[in-house]
Design a protein around this motif. Structure first.
Motif, short mmCIF file in Angstrom:
data_model
loop_
_atom_site.label_atom_id
_atom_site.label_comp_id
_atom_site.label_asym_id
_atom_site.label_seq_id
_atom_site.Cartn_x
_atom_site.Cartn_y
_atom_site.Cartn_z
N GLY A 1 -4.73 5.68 -4.23
CA GLY A 1 -4.42 4.63 -3.81
C GLY A 1 -3.17 4.42 -4.77
N CYS B 1 1.14 5.01 -4.22
CA CYS B 1 1.80 4.60 -2.33
C CYS B 1 3.14 4.62 -3.49
N ARG C 1 0.84 0.14 -6.22
CA ARG C 1 -0.89 1.51 -6.00
C ARG C 1 -1.46 0.39 -5.25
N THR C 2 -2.40 -0.17 -4.94
CA THR C 2 -3.66 -0.34 -3.89
C THR C 2 -4.70 -0.81 -4.46
N ARG C 3 -5.31 -1.80 -4.25
CA ARG C 3 -6.56 -2.20 -4.77
C ARG C 3 -7.47 -1.26 -4.37
#
Length: 295
Positions: free
Chosen positions: A94, A96, A113-115
């Protein structure tokens, strides 16, 4: 204007099959036609995605990668400013960097950061999709017809009442203590209606493990034979007076020699490095450098 999002997941195979000329044309004209392209690649190197295609895709989301591939993932100015996706590798799910219009350029080298998308969230997203399908905007007839001709009723032209005559149930919050959710109101594809989820799977049969995608067609000759075959092919074109060539010119030749188009693309790039070919102004087209003739 209706807006269409086209997502190419694991796009390396698609890029090889279409070729540079075709995909670059799609990328250049998509936005003017109301289409957004999302191209997902494990390693977006220049031999897989041309610079012309890259120029037509204004946004980049770069996840962790091999340090040697950083230059394929992010613009040089962002790397110089401190972005370093190679430091994560595959150890930081996640994490990025996002380079996109509308984001302050000073924040391009700042990691995000993605969830995490948990399994518990899947039923909620399915219900959200069902609600959007029943209440959202529909595609215009031309777009719906084009998509349906490719995907049938899998993604277009379906409503919640098509399968069982019932509208989808309302959305509800998933609580932490809930491990499972019932599937009432979820859509089921017509071909899957009679499947019993409790039934044991059949025993494996011969050929079940044969890959459906990602396998290059054609044989793989030895390096020596490869050089000999390709040199002979270029000589044939030169003798016929055709001095500009590209992968599409080798289609009949590939059929005769049982070789694949990706194999030819790799040989074209090798020949350019060796000086037998030189690039032209057209993407994916090469000019044959004449071989010296004995006096």
């Amino acid at each position: 204007m209706p807006f269409l999002v086209t997502w190419f997941e694991e796009a390396a195979n698609t890029l090889r099959a279409l070729g540079d000329d075709t995909f670059t044309g799609i990328a250049q004209e998509a936005r003017s036609a109301g289409i957004s392209l999302i191209v997902s690649l494990q390693r977006p190197s220049y031999d897989q995605m041309s610079t012309s295609t890259r120029a037509s895709l204004p946004s980049v989301i770069a996840l962790g990668c091999d340090p040697r591939d950083e230059g394929f993932s992010l613009p040089e100015t962002v790397l110089d400013a401190g972005a370093h996706p190679g430091a994560w590798g595959n150890r930081r799910p996640g994490y990025c960097y996002v380079v996109s219009p509308g984001i302050d350029e000073a924040r391009y080298p700042s990691p995000g950061r993605t969830r995490r998308f948990s399994l518990r969230a899947v039923p909620v997203m399915e219900r959200l999709a069902a609600w959007a399908q029943a209440n959202g905007a529909v595609a215009d007839p031309v777009t719906a017809g084009a998509a349906s001709s490719v995907a049938g009723r899998a993604y277009t032209g379906r409503t919640a009442a098509d399968d069982d005559g019932q509208q989808p149930t309302g959305l509800r919050v998933v609580r932490e203590e809930e491990d499972d959710m019932d599937d009432a109101g979820l859509l089921v594809d017509p071909e899957d209606v009679d499947i019993d989820p409790e039934e044991e799977l059949p025993e494996p049969e011969e050929g079940d493990d044969t890959p459906l995608f990602g396998e290059e067609s054609g044989r793989k000759p030895s390096p020596e034979e490869a050089r000999r075959l390709f040199a002979a092919a270029l000589a044939e074109f030169e003798d016929a007076g055709q001095m500009i060539v590209g992968p599409k010119d080798f289609m009949d030749w590939c059929d005769r020699n049982n070789l694949s188009r990706p194999w030819v693309s790799a040989r074209l790039k090798e020949a350019a490095i060796e000086g037998r070919l030189e690039p032209t102004n057209a993407t994916g087209r090469w000019r044959i450098v004449p071989t010296p003739q004995a006096a």
